[in-house]
Design a protein around this motif. Sequence first.
Motif, PDB file in Angstrom:
ATOM      1  N   GLU A 183       3.657  -5.108  -1.403  1.00 42.23           N
ATOM      2  CA  GLU A 183       4.593  -6.058  -2.008  1.00 42.23           C
ATOM      3  C   GLU A 183       5.933  -6.090  -1.271  1.00 42.23           C
ATOM      4  O   GLU A 183       6.823  -6.855  -1.633  1.00 42.23           O
ATOM      5  N   ASN A 184       6.093  -5.243  -0.252  1.00 43.24           N
ATOM      6  CA  ASN A 184       7.393  -5.132   0.422  1.00 43.24           C
ATOM      7  C   ASN A 184       7.231  -5.132   1.940  1.00 43.24           C
ATOM      8  O   ASN A 184       7.911  -4.388   2.653  1.00 43.24           O
ATOM      9  N   LEU A 187      10.430  -6.062   3.916  1.00 44.97           N
ATOM     10  CA  LEU A 187      11.422  -4.988   3.797  1.00 44.97           C
ATOM     11  C   LEU A 187      11.025  -3.794   4.654  1.00 44.97           C
ATOM     12  O   LEU A 187      11.873  -3.175   5.300  1.00 44.97           O
TER      13      LEU A 187
END
Length: 371
Positions: A183-184, A187
Motif C-alpha cells: 500500500e506504500n 513512499l
Amino acid sequence: GAGAGAGAGIDAIAVATAWSIPRATRPRGVVLIDAAAGCDRLRAAAAGVDMVFSLEESRASLSRYAKTLARTGTPPARVLLVEDDLEQAQHIASSLEGANITVRHATTGAQAEEALGEAALDLVLLDVSLPDADGFSLARLIRQDPRHQLLPVVFLTEGSAVASHLEALRAGADDFLPKPIEENHTLLLQVVITRAERGRRVREMAHRDGLTGLLNHATLMSELEHAVEYAQRNAETFAFLMIDIDHFKRVNDHHGHLAGDQALLHVARVFQNTVRGSDVIGRVGGDEFGMILRQGTCEGAETLSEKLRGAIAAHPPPLAAATHPLQISIGVACFPRHGGSATDIAAAADQALYEAKSTGRNRVAVAGAGA
C-alpha cells in the motif's frame, strides 16, 4: 564508470580513492572488480568506490550497471533488507530492483550481521520483529560499530504506534515505513532513494576535506596504515610526502580568508594534475598536505617534489600571484627505510619538512639526510 583489477600489482582501492575526489574529471561511477575475492568492502566504500563486483558478477552485471548509470546519472543504491516475511520481502525487493536498486536479503539478525561485515551498503531496511532478535537490538548493534554509525537505518513497522517509533529512534532509526508495503510502494521508493543518497553524501563528507575534496587527516592516516600493510605483504616500498605552503598566513592577512581558501583549493588542484592517478592526496590541516606515492622510492619522491614545486610556481593562484607568490616546502619519508609503521613514517616526513623549511634554500628534504 571505471574499473580497477585487484591483481594488477597495485592497490586498486588507493587508485579509487584518487579517482573519487570531487572534481570535474571524477568518473561518474567507480567500480572495483575483486578478482581475488579478498577486497575490504568497507574500506572500498570509504574510498569512494560505488560498486564492487566479483569477477564472475562483473561478466553478468557490469554492462547492466553501466547502462543504469548512463540513464540515471547516479550510482544505484545498495540496500540490505532484513525481513523474515518472505512474501513481504519479495514484494519489497521486486519494487526496489525495478528502480535499479541492488537488494541483499537477510531473514535473521545473524544473517544481517554477516552481510554488514561483508558488503558496502547505502541503507538498511529493518523489520522490528525477527526470529532470533528484535530489530531495535540489531539497530543498536549497527550504531555501536564505528563503520556503520552513518549508515541510514529505516524501520519497517506495523501501524503507527508512537511507543514503537520512540524506541526505534532511541535505537538509531532514521525513518519509518508502515507495513504492508504493497500500500506504500511510492513512499518506499522515495524514502529509500533519498535516504540512501543523503547517507552516501554524509559518509563522503566524513572522509573528505570540505574545502578541497581531498582526503581529510584521519582518512589519510588510515590510508597510510593500509599502505604500510600492503607494502609489507607485497615486499614493496612507498614514499610519503608532507607538504607545507610557506608563509601562507600572509595571503590570509593581505587578501582575506576567502582568498586563502581559493588559494588552497587551487594548490590542491595543481597537486591532482601533477601526480599519478594511484597517488593518494590528503589535507592534513591548515596549509599542510600529505601524499602517499605507491611503489615510490626516495629518489623518485625527490624528483616529484621538485616537479610539484615547479608546478606551483608556474601556476600561481591569480589573486596572490602579484604580491605573494606561493612556494612550498616538502619533507620526504620512505617505507621501510624510515620506519616500519604509519606513525614512524609520518613522524619522519614531518621532521624532514621541518628541516626543509629551516634551510631557507633547498625546500625539499629527505628524512635522515640532514640539512
